[in-house]
Design a protein around this motif. Sequence first.
Motif, mmCIF file in Angstrom:
data_model
loop_
_atom_site.group_PDB
_atom_site.id
_atom_site.type_symbol
_atom_site.label_atom_id
_atom_site.label_comp_id
_atom_site.label_asym_id
_atom_site.label_seq_id
_atom_site.Cartn_x
_atom_site.Cartn_y
_atom_site.Cartn_z
ATOM 1 N N ARG A 24 0.829 -1.209 0.000
ATOM 2 C CA ARG A 24 0.000 0.000 0.000
ATOM 3 C C ARG A 24 0.858 1.251 0.000
ATOM 4 O O ARG A 24 0.611 2.210 -0.746
ATOM 5 C CB ARG A 24 -0.941 0.008 1.205
ATOM 6 C CG ARG A 24 -2.180 -0.831 1.035
ATOM 7 C CD ARG A 24 -3.239 -0.518 2.088
ATOM 8 N NE ARG A 24 -2.729 -0.528 3.459
ATOM 9 C CZ ARG A 24 -2.619 -1.615 4.218
ATOM 10 N NH1 ARG A 24 -2.976 -2.787 3.742
ATOM 11 N NH2 ARG A 24 -2.170 -1.529 5.448
ATOM 12 N N ASP A 28 1.261 4.166 -2.943
ATOM 13 C CA ASP A 28 1.048 5.588 -2.667
ATOM 14 C C ASP A 28 2.281 6.428 -2.988
ATOM 15 O O ASP A 28 2.178 7.645 -3.110
ATOM 16 C CB ASP A 28 0.685 5.799 -1.191
ATOM 17 C CG ASP A 28 -0.665 5.212 -0.832
ATOM 18 O OD1 ASP A 28 -1.459 4.916 -1.752
ATOM 19 O OD2 ASP A 28 -0.920 5.036 0.378
ATOM 20 N N SER A 29 3.430 5.788 -3.122
ATOM 21 C CA SER A 29 4.702 6.499 -3.340
ATOM 22 C C SER A 29 5.358 6.069 -4.652
ATOM 23 O O SER A 29 6.571 5.976 -4.744
ATOM 24 C CB SER A 29 5.649 6.211 -2.176
ATOM 25 O OG SER A 29 5.050 6.521 -0.952
#
Length: 70
Positions: A24, A28-29
Amino acid sequence: MAASHVNITNNILRSYEHWETADRLAADSQVFFQELDSVMEPLSQQSSMTELVRYVRQGLHWLRLEAHLL
């Protein structure tokens, strides 16, 4: 013996939870990891421990710079 099996099972379950959390956070990065991959060679299952350490050190260095810790 049974306690050992329970401990091993618990560790495996926690490792899956950590893996899902890491997935996750990586999603997100994506930009961060794309830039890191462009500077460092992307990691693979065949990467050496030295390559892994260099990759992680570079990523941590960037994070410290971004957080103004350096």
